[in-house]
Each structure stands twice: as structure tokens, then as C-alpha cells.
Design a protein around this motif. Structure first.
Motif, PDB file in Angstrom:
ATOM      1  N   UNK A 123     -17.994  20.157 -10.655  1.00 29.34           N
ATOM      2  CA  UNK A 123     -17.055  20.789 -10.011  1.00 29.34           C
ATOM      3  C   UNK A 123     -17.366  21.342  -8.667  1.00 29.34           C
ATOM      4  N   UNK A 124     -16.108  21.482  -7.923  1.00 31.31           N
ATOM      5  CA  UNK A 124     -16.240  22.132  -6.645  1.00 31.31           C
ATOM      6  C   UNK A 124     -16.828  23.302  -6.257  1.00 31.31           C
ATOM      7  N   UNK A 125     -17.580  23.542  -5.261  1.00 34.89           N
ATOM      8  CA  UNK A 125     -18.131  24.831  -4.719  1.00 34.89           C
ATOM      9  C   UNK A 125     -17.588  24.942  -3.524  1.00 34.89           C
ATOM     10  N   UNK A 126     -17.086  26.232  -2.934  1.00 35.32           N
ATOM     11  CA  UNK A 126     -16.838  26.371  -1.582  1.00 35.32           C
ATOM     12  C   UNK A 126     -17.916  27.250  -1.016  1.00 35.32           C
ATOM     13  N   UNK A 127     -18.601  27.268  -0.225  1.00 34.95           N
ATOM     14  CA  UNK A 127     -19.863  27.921   0.221  1.00 34.95           C
ATOM     15  C   UNK A 127     -19.810  28.229   1.977  1.00 34.95           C
ATOM     16  N   UNK A 133     -19.726  26.498   6.955  1.00 35.64           N
ATOM     17  CA  UNK A 133     -18.984  26.478   5.733  1.00 35.64           C
ATOM     18  C   UNK A 133     -18.647  25.199   5.011  1.00 35.64           C
ATOM     19  N   UNK A 134     -18.701  24.987   3.687  1.00 32.87           N
ATOM     20  CA  UNK A 134     -18.681  23.467   3.107  1.00 32.87           C
ATOM     21  C   UNK A 134     -18.232  23.541   2.092  1.00 32.87           C
ATOM     22  N   UNK A 135     -17.864  22.123   1.548  1.00 34.44           N
ATOM     23  CA  UNK A 135     -17.244  22.081   0.258  1.00 34.44           C
ATOM     24  C   UNK A 135     -18.479  21.223  -0.462  1.00 34.44           C
ATOM     25  N   UNK A 136     -18.699  21.775  -1.594  1.00 36.22           N
ATOM     26  CA  UNK A 136     -19.773  21.207  -2.272  1.00 36.22           C
ATOM     27  C   UNK A 136     -19.288  20.864  -3.729  1.00 36.22           C
TER      28      UNK A 136
END
Length: 171
Positions: A123-127, A133-136
Motif C-alpha cells: 500500500x502507499x505511504x506518504x511520509x 517528503x515522499x511517496x512510499x
């Protein structure tokens, strides 16, 4: 769990494809983890063709009565009982673009997991950490028994809103 309030509204759709999302993330200097881009390039990831707004809420898993070590099946069941809905996969990159996130925060997007190139559901994470700042993408393990989520992890669920996509199972 008490009634959740709207944390943020996001517009999805509007004919944004994967390449446009990746380009927008790069232009805004958001890091894209390789696993996140992998799942964005699968057939299960799609973007809507008609713009529509969805309302989101931020939930700490213990607010759903969950304890450390919980798996996806239990998270999704507890969320459903609380009236929360899963998000479309498109929300991960769109939230990353729209959210100026505080430092040291990681949010997990509540969505049906998508398998990466190693056939591991993610699943995606926003961190936002030292590297920016990134999309993981967070691996869910080989089975629901291996998820092991912490009760204090923060998740994003959908409160309302519909979107249209030819192959979306989320209508």
C-alpha cells in the motif's frame, strides 16, 4: 469510535495518468520510492477520467479499538464497522502532491493492496523524514498473518465521495 471529521478533501481523476503523476511528483521534488512507482505502473493502479472530490479522515488504529500486531483483515473490518471506506490507489500520489506534511509523519493509505514486481502486496505511504517528503510503499507481507501493524500508526480512510474509472472496484 466517535464520528470522524473531515481531515482533508482531495480531487481525483481529471485524466491524470501515471506518467503525469510521476512527472508532477518529480517537479515538486517529492521522492518516489522505487516500490511506489512499481505499484503505480501495474494494471491494478488506475486514475479516474472524471474529476471528483473525496473526503478523507486520519485515524490512529487504536481509535478503532485495535492493538499492536494487527493485520489488514482486522484493520479493514474495524474500519468498515466505523463507517470508514477504503481509498482508491490514486489517492497515494495525489495526497503526496496536495499535502505539505509535518516532519516525522508517516501516513498509510487504506487501500486494497497492490502486488509489486516481487508479488508482495503493498500500500502507499506518504511520509516526511530527513530525505524530504515522499511517496512510499509499505509491504503487507506474504499473507494477512504477517502484517503486524502498530496500534499508533496513522491511516487515511475515505469518508465519502465517489469516483469513476473504467476498472475501479471502489465505486
Amino acid at each position: 469510535m466517535e464520528n470522524k471529521t473531515v481531515w482533508r478533501k482531495i480531487t481525483l481523476g481529471d485524466a491524470w495518468g501515471v506518467d503525469k503523476l510521476v512527472a508532477a511528483l518529480g517537479k515538486n521534488r517529492h521522492m518516489i520510492d522505487p516500490a511506489a512507482e512499481q505499484i503505480m505502473r501495474t494494471p491494478e493502479f488506475n486514475t479516474g477520467h472524471i474529476a471528483s472530490e473525496i473526503a478523507l479522515t486520519k485515524v490512529v488504529l487504536k481509535e478503532l479499538g485495535l492493538e499492536d500486531g494487527v493485520g489488514y483483515a482486522d484493520i479493514f473490518a474495524a474500519a468498515g464497522k466505523a463507517g470508514l471506506k477504503l481509498c482508491p490507489p490514486e489517492l497515494g500520489p495525489r495526497l503526496r502532491l496536495a499535502y505539505d506534511q509535518p516532519y516525522e509523519e508517516t501516513l498509510v493509505v487504506a487501500m486494497v493492496p497492490i502486488k509489486d514486481e516481487d508479488q508482495l502486496a503493498s500500500v502507499f505511504t506518504v511520509h516526511h523524514w530527513d530525505w524530504g517528503q515522499g511517496l512510499g510503499a509499505c509491504c503487507c507481507g506474504i499473507s494477512d498473518k504477517e502484517d503486524d501493524w502498530h496500534a499508533d500508526s496513522e491511516w487515511i480512510f475515505r469518508l465519502s465521495g465517489r469516483w469513476r474509472s473504467k476498472s475501479s472496484p471502489y465505486h
